[in-house]
Structure formats: structure tokens, C-alpha cells
Write a protein that holds these residues in place. Structure first.
Motif, short mmCIF file in Angstrom:
data_model
loop_
_atom_site.label_atom_id
_atom_site.label_comp_id
_atom_site.label_asym_id
_atom_site.label_seq_id
_atom_site.Cartn_x
_atom_site.Cartn_y
_atom_site.Cartn_z
N LEU A 148 5.96 14.30 -21.83
CA LEU A 148 6.71 15.17 -20.93
C LEU A 148 6.48 16.63 -21.28
O LEU A 148 6.39 17.48 -20.37
CB LEU A 148 8.20 14.83 -21.02
CG LEU A 148 9.11 15.42 -19.94
CD1 LEU A 148 8.66 14.96 -18.55
CD2 LEU A 148 10.55 15.04 -20.18
N SER A 149 6.36 16.95 -22.56
CA SER A 149 6.09 18.32 -22.97
C SER A 149 4.73 18.80 -22.47
O SER A 149 4.57 19.96 -22.07
CB SER A 149 6.15 18.44 -24.50
OG SER A 149 7.43 18.12 -24.98
N LEU A 150 3.73 17.90 -22.48
CA LEU A 150 2.41 18.26 -21.97
C LEU A 150 2.46 18.58 -20.48
O LEU A 150 1.86 19.56 -20.02
CB LEU A 150 1.43 17.11 -22.22
CG LEU A 150 0.92 16.93 -23.65
CD1 LEU A 150 0.12 15.65 -23.77
CD2 LEU A 150 0.07 18.13 -24.06
N LEU A 151 3.20 17.77 -19.72
CA LEU A 151 3.32 18.02 -18.29
C LEU A 151 4.04 19.35 -18.02
O LEU A 151 3.65 20.11 -17.13
CB LEU A 151 4.07 16.87 -17.62
CG LEU A 151 3.36 15.51 -17.58
CD1 LEU A 151 4.27 14.45 -17.00
CD2 LEU A 151 2.08 15.60 -16.76
N LYS A 152 5.09 19.62 -18.81
CA LYS A 152 5.84 20.86 -18.62
C LYS A 152 5.01 22.08 -18.97
O LYS A 152 5.25 23.18 -18.45
CB LYS A 152 7.11 20.83 -19.49
CG LYS A 152 8.20 19.89 -18.99
CD LYS A 152 9.42 19.97 -19.90
CE LYS A 152 10.54 19.09 -19.40
NZ LYS A 152 11.74 19.15 -20.29
N SER A 153 4.04 21.92 -19.88
CA SER A 153 3.26 23.07 -20.35
C SER A 153 2.13 23.46 -19.41
O SER A 153 1.53 24.52 -19.58
CB SER A 153 2.69 22.77 -21.73
OG SER A 153 1.72 21.72 -21.67
N ILE A 154 1.82 22.63 -18.40
CA ILE A 154 0.68 22.91 -17.52
C ILE A 154 0.83 24.24 -16.78
O ILE A 154 -0.12 25.02 -16.73
CB ILE A 154 0.46 21.74 -16.54
CG1 ILE A 154 -0.08 20.53 -17.29
CG2 ILE A 154 -0.52 22.13 -15.43
CD1 ILE A 154 -0.32 19.32 -16.42
N PRO A 155 2.00 24.56 -16.14
CA PRO A 155 2.10 25.85 -15.45
C PRO A 155 1.82 27.04 -16.36
O PRO A 155 1.16 28.00 -15.96
CB PRO A 155 3.55 25.86 -14.94
CG PRO A 155 3.90 24.41 -14.79
CD PRO A 155 3.20 23.73 -15.93
N GLU A 156 2.32 26.99 -17.61
CA GLU A 156 2.08 28.09 -18.54
C GLU A 156 0.61 28.15 -18.94
O GLU A 156 0.06 29.25 -19.13
CB GLU A 156 2.96 27.89 -19.78
CG GLU A 156 2.87 29.00 -20.80
CD GLU A 156 3.45 30.32 -20.30
OE1 GLU A 156 3.04 31.36 -20.83
OE2 GLU A 156 4.29 30.29 -19.37
N MET A 157 -0.04 26.97 -19.04
CA MET A 157 -1.44 26.92 -19.44
C MET A 157 -2.37 27.47 -18.36
O MET A 157 -3.52 27.82 -18.64
CB MET A 157 -1.83 25.49 -19.79
CG MET A 157 -1.15 24.95 -21.05
SD MET A 157 -1.42 23.19 -21.30
CE MET A 157 -3.19 23.17 -21.61
N LEU A 158 -1.89 27.55 -17.11
CA LEU A 158 -2.74 28.05 -16.02
C LEU A 158 -3.03 29.54 -16.15
O LEU A 158 -3.83 30.08 -15.39
CB LEU A 158 -2.08 27.76 -14.67
CG LEU A 158 -1.98 26.28 -14.28
CD1 LEU A 158 -1.31 26.13 -12.93
CD2 LEU A 158 -3.37 25.64 -14.24
N LYS A 159 -2.36 30.18 -17.11
CA LYS A 159 -2.66 31.59 -17.36
C LYS A 159 -4.00 31.76 -18.07
O LYS A 159 -4.54 32.86 -18.15
CB LYS A 159 -1.55 32.21 -18.20
CG LYS A 159 -0.20 32.27 -17.49
CD LYS A 159 0.87 32.88 -18.37
CE LYS A 159 2.22 32.93 -17.66
NZ LYS A 159 3.28 33.50 -18.53
N GLY A 160 -4.52 30.65 -18.62
CA GLY A 160 -5.80 30.69 -19.31
C GLY A 160 -6.80 29.71 -18.71
O GLY A 160 -6.47 28.92 -17.81
N THR A 161 -8.00 29.75 -19.21
CA THR A 161 -9.08 28.90 -18.69
C THR A 161 -8.82 27.42 -18.97
O THR A 161 -9.11 26.57 -18.13
CB THR A 161 -10.43 29.30 -19.33
OG1 THR A 161 -10.64 30.70 -19.13
CG2 THR A 161 -11.57 28.52 -18.70
#
Length: 288
Positions: A148-161
Motif C-alpha cells: 500500500l505504501s508503494l501505491l501511495k508513493s507513485i504520485p510523489e515519484m512522478l516528480k522524477g524520471t
């Protein structure tokens, strides 16, 4: 499940229902002897000012035994702690990351949530390894919190490649090569809507699935539209830039138009042929 299997004597037949590819089947399995290997219970974290912290227990250690009782699973740990009381001394057999074992004696405190009678050690535990059961199958704890933490982190990760790379291959590769089929099947079994979404029930997974696939397909359609092949938008932009570049070199409008059209048509044909090769190439090599 592990708690239940511990009560099944060897030789007794157990009926198991299992599902694969959305097809459920029933199996009758005769229970054998339980695995004697003790891997211990992993200490994920230590409660501040708890008996565990006072005794020097650390995150990453394993509890192998408690008063000579083997700790095969977290259920063994919970079952033992349910029999303890405030002020009781417990002898622990611990193992560190190097598998070196040592003993420690801990005096339990009063459990803050159990009315003061039950003993409290002050550790957060987890079952990080699969356990072989008496049925001959291994059982593991699903990493629900981590997933669940991985799924939640996707929007924040879109700031990088990296985030965009994960998004591109999410339904195909997933997080660990297993692919991400959406909010159904396994995820629907391990998670339940909470808070404002609780009244939606299973309908929440249908909504999430629809949004996932609509968004992902639109994303890929947009990328496809950027290909430098007419009549796609990317093809028209590529043609205009090519024409401008050739005109800058030749200063000839007719020649730049003719050459840019030829270059764009060549790219379009190469892209089209690459798709044809991807579809029919394996059949050409290995046969139909």
C-alpha cells in the motif's frame, strides 16, 4: 491459518479450497508432521521505554525461544504472550543478523491495552519468511503495508524520471516483475475500504479499476499520438520541424516541402513495419 493447522493432528484429512486464475478448486490433503525448523520471529521495532528496550533488544533481532518455547511464527509469539502476566520474568533466546544466538531475561510490564493483567514486552513483530505447514504447502504473510505504501508513493515519484518509468510499465511489470492487474483479485482479498469509502464496499475496487485502466490507456494513446508518423500529431509536428530545418539549409520552399514529406513518409513506413514485425516476427522465426 497457521493457528488452525497447529491443532490438526498428523494423519487427519483437511479440505482446502484454493483459487487460481479465478477458478476455485477443492482439495483433500492429509496432514503430516509440522516443520521443526525454527526461524524465529523478526523484531520490526521497539517501543520506547519498554521492557524490551531496557533489556537491550534491538530492531532486526529474532526471538527464537521464550522460556524454552520455540517461536516458529508470530502466532506462537502471540499465543505465548497471552499466557503472561504483569511482572513475570521471561527468558529469551535471541539471534542477531549474523545468526549468533544469546540469551536475555526480561521482566514484563503491564500491557497498556489489556487491563493491566497481561504481560507487555514492547516489540513490534512480523513474519518475514514463509512457513512450511503440515499440509506440505508454505504460508507467508502478505506485505499489505509495504504494498500500500508503494501505491501511495507513485504520485510523489512522478516528480522524477523513476516514477514515470514505473507508471509506464506498471500493468505489465508491476513492482517486482509480477505485473499489476489492478484493484481486483489479490488486492480485493487483502484490503477493505475504510473511512468515507466504507459504504461503497466492493464497488470501490470497481471504481479504482476503471480509473486505473482509463487513465493508463489514455496515457499510452497520448504517447502513441506523439510518434513521428503522419497522420498522427507527432508526425505533423515532425514534418513541420523537418521542413523548417531543410528550408534553413536550402532556402528553397518547394525543395524543403518535398524532402520533408519524403523523410516523414519514410519514418511513418519504418514505424508501421516495426509494428508488423513485432506482431509477425516471432511466427516467422519459430513458425506459425
Amino acid at each position: 491459518m497457521l493457528e488452525y493447522l497447529d491443532t490438526i493432528p498428523a494423519g487427519e484429512t483437511v479440505r482446502v479450497q484454493a483459487s487460481k486464475d479465478m477458478i476455485s478448486s477443492t482439495y483433500e490433503i492429509k496432514a503430516g508432521s509440522a516443520e521443526e525448523t525454527v526461524n524465529g520471529v523478526l523484531i520490526q521495532d521497539i517501543v520506547s521505554d519498554s521492557p524490551a528496550e531496557v533489556a537491550g533488544l534491538q530492531k532486526g533481532m529474532r526471538i527464537m525461544q521464550m522460556d524454552d518455547v520455540p517461536m516458529r511464527t508470530v502466532y506462537d509469539f502471540r499465543a505465548f504472550m497471552n499466557t503472561t502476566s504483569n511482572g513475570q520474568s521471561v527468558k529469551l533466546l535471541l539471534a542477531d543478523n549474523t545468526s549468533k544466538t544469546f540469551e536475555a531475561t526480561v521482566q514484563l510490564a503491564s500491557h497498556p491495552d489489556e487491563g493491566g493483567q497481561k504481560g507487555f514486552l514492547g516489540v513490534y513483530t512480523s513474519q518475514d519468511e514463509d512457513v512450511m505447514t503440515s499440509l506440505g504447502i508454505t504460508v507467508g504473510e502478505f506485505p499489505a503495508t509495504s504494498y500500500l505504501s508503494l501505491l501511495k508513493s507513485i504520485p510523489e515519484m512522478l516528480k522524477g524520471t523513476v516514477g514515470w518509468i514505473i507508471l509506464l510499465g506498471l500493468p505489465i511489470v508491476g513492482f517486482a516483475g509480477e505485473g499489476f492487474p489492478g484493484f481486483s483479485g489479490m488486492l480485493a482479498n487483502f484490503y477493505a475500504p475504510a473511512g468515507w469509502a466504507e459504504p461503497l464496499g466492493i464497488g470501490l475496487f470497481w471504481i479504482a479499476n476503471s480509473l486505473l485502466w482509463i487513465g493508463w490507456l489514455n496515457f499510452y494513446v497520448g504517447l502513441f499520438n506523439c510518434l513521428p508518423a503522419v497522420p498522427l500529431d507527432g508526425g505533423h509536428i515532425f514534418k513541420d520541424y523537418t521542413k523548417a530545418f531543410i528550408y534553413w539549409l536550402t532556402k528553397n520552399e518547394e525543395q524543403s516541402l518535398r524532402l520533408s514529406s519524403a523523410v516523414t513518409a519514410t519514418f511513418a513506413m519504418l514505424i508501421f513495419m516495426s509494428f508488423v514485425f513485432m506482431v509477425f516476427g516471432p511466427y516467422i522465426v519459430h513458425g506459425f
